[in-house]
Design an enzyme around this catalytic site. Structure first.
Site: not given
Ligand SMILES: CC(=O)N[C@H]1CO[C@H](CO)[C@@H](O)[C@@H]1O
Ligand SMILES: *[C@@H]1O[C@H](CO)[C@@H](O)[C@H](O)[C@H]1NC(C)=O
Ligand SMILES: *[C@@H]1O[C@H](CO)[C@@H](O)[C@H](O)[C@H]1NC(C)=O
Ligand SMILES: *[C@@H]1O[C@H](CO)[C@@H](O)[C@H](O)[C@H]1NC(C)=O
Length: 402
Positions: A224, A331
């Site tokens: 991301e 995701e």
């Molecule tokens: C959508 C979600 O849950 N995102 C999380 C993914 O994991 C990271 C940490 O590894 C979080 O910071 C995000 O909020």
């Protein structure tokens, strides 16, 4: 009425016929509504109909709101069919990959290096084994670049962190599944946007050298990218590709990611420049993420509507096909409620029906430390209760495994 719309479009001769797998209907669609010989226009939902292989039908369908201004009196050869009937006849596709993110080694995002067992943890082998037993065949293993190379991007590895990471990856691939090592870094290193593309390339050469002989590894350039210069995102992805190939890792696929959290919904606006990425092995896959809550962030249990998943990915489906690219939803998730379940189902059905461009999807997320997290896909292993997402969605999701 629908048939007269179709016949009208056809009779004017103003519109070409859609090619194989192309869009042939949907809300505000202004392209062709019929398909070339050997293909049938199949209604999927109000936003998308598609030319799929099959004999010319006796029925043609399109969305109720399409082309409402075109009228004709020459409706002789077509008849209507209900959406439900058309959906039921959709050609089922097959995913190459279907699986689950594995979270934990990237936790403790502000505390480096942090302590194993306190700030971060590696995925549970028992959980992975259990999920493989359910049929899942791909796992995206999140890690932190700050822990793997604690000094500089081009510096040496922390041997213990590298060993724990490669142990996890090898455990997955030895069990016959695919492993995606995911630098969960958002295009950043110690909080700063990476601008040194040469250093980024060197990081990937060094990292891929460790995994070059494992053909079940699927590389991921970074999790991301966001709020970054769009050309930099292109250059970083290309540097990662070049670095991986320079390490002699030539058999593996590489997942590239886009800016703005790699969102599928905005891909066709934001990330179109990434069409220019090149790979001598021709094994790039565009990884996109898509959540179904109001701002696509994956922070709410609520899904906007039962069709929101499809609405948010159809543009990406069209982009991939128009550009001859392959994609993966790296995701996705929804809350444990019936509206989300329908939205997830419809999105996955759409992806699967378009498996000529979509290679699969991965739920967000498994991992031993999620606790009561609304999307947790951790099964009941190691003395933990099953996660909310696993309990609610496993029966549905395992139906999509390759
Ligand atoms: C959508 C979600 O849950 N995102 C999380 C993914 O994991 C990271 C940490 O590894 C979080 O910071 C995000 O909020
Ligand atoms: C479809 O077009 C109508 C007007 O032609 C517009 O109001 C509407 O916002 C459009 N819908 C989408 C999804 O673009
Ligand atoms: C690696 O994992 C072992 C347990 O298997 C743990 O003792 C060790 O602290 C871990 N080290 C790092 C850096 O992750
Ligand atoms: C872009 O993608 C969105 C979301 O899937 C879709 O609604 C929109 O129609 C697409 N726009 C173009 C120009 O393809």
């Amino acid at each position: 009425m629908r048939s007269s719309i179709l016949a009208g479009a056809f009779a004017t001769g103003a519109l070409a016929q859609g090619g194989a797998w192309s869009q042939c209907g949907g809300n505000n669609w202004s392209g062709p509504f019929t398909c070339v010989s050997g293909y049938t226009c199949v209604y999927e939902n109000d936003w998308y109909s598609q030319c799929r292989p099959g004999a010319a039908p006796t029925t043609l369908t399109t969305s109720t709101t399409s082309r409402a201004t075109i009228t004709s009196t020459t409706a002789t050869t077509t008849s209507t069919t209900s959406s439900a009937t058309a959906s039921a006849t959709a050609v089922p596709g097959k995913f190459k990959w279907f699986g689950v993110n594995q979270s934990g080694a990237e936790f403790g995002e502000k505390i480096y290096p942090g302590t194993w067992g306190k700030e971060f943890i590696f995925p549970s082998k028992n959980a992975i084994q259990h999920l493989i037993g359910q049929g899942y065949n791909i796992f995206r293993v999140c890690f932190s670049m700050e822990r793997l190379v604690p000094n500089t991007l081009t510096g040496s590895f922390d041997a213990a962190y590298l060993r724990n990471l490669t142990d996890t990856l090898n455990y997955i691939t030895n069990a016959g599944a695919y492993a995606v090592p995911d630098p969960h870094n958002y295009g950043r290193y110690f909080g700063n946007v990476v601008t040194d593309t040469n250093a980024f390339k060197t990081f990937f050469t060094n990292f891929a050298s460790q995994l070059a002989s494992n053909s079940r590894v699927v590389f991921d350039t970074n999790n991301e990218y966001h709020t970054m210069d769009q050309n930099l995102v292109l250059q970083l992805n290309q540097a990662a590709i070049d670095g991986i190939r320079a390490a002699g890792a030539t058999s593996q696929h590489i997942l590239v990611e886009g800016n703005q959290w790699s969102g599928a919904w905005s891909w066709n606006i934001t990330n179109t420049n990434l069409v220019a990425l090149t790979d001598p092995q021709n094994k790039l896959i565009y990884q996109m993420h898509q959540y179904l809550d109001s701002d696509s962030s994956g922070t709410s249990e609520a899904c906007v509507s039962a069709d929101i998943g499809v609405q948010r990915v159809v543009g990406a489906t069209a982009w991939l096909r128009a550009n001859g690219k392959q994609g993966l939803i790296g995701e996705f998730a929804g809350g444990a409620n019936t509206q989300c379940k329908t939205a997830v189902t419809r999105m996955l059905d759409h992806l699967k029906a378009n498996s000529d461009v979509w290679q699969g999807a991965l739920w967000w997320a498994g991992g031993p430390w999620w606790g009561p997290y609304m999307y947790s896909f951790e099964p009941a292993v190691d003395g933990n209760a099953a996660g909310t997402g696993y309990s609610y969605y496993n029966d549905l999701l395992r139906g999509y495994v390759a």
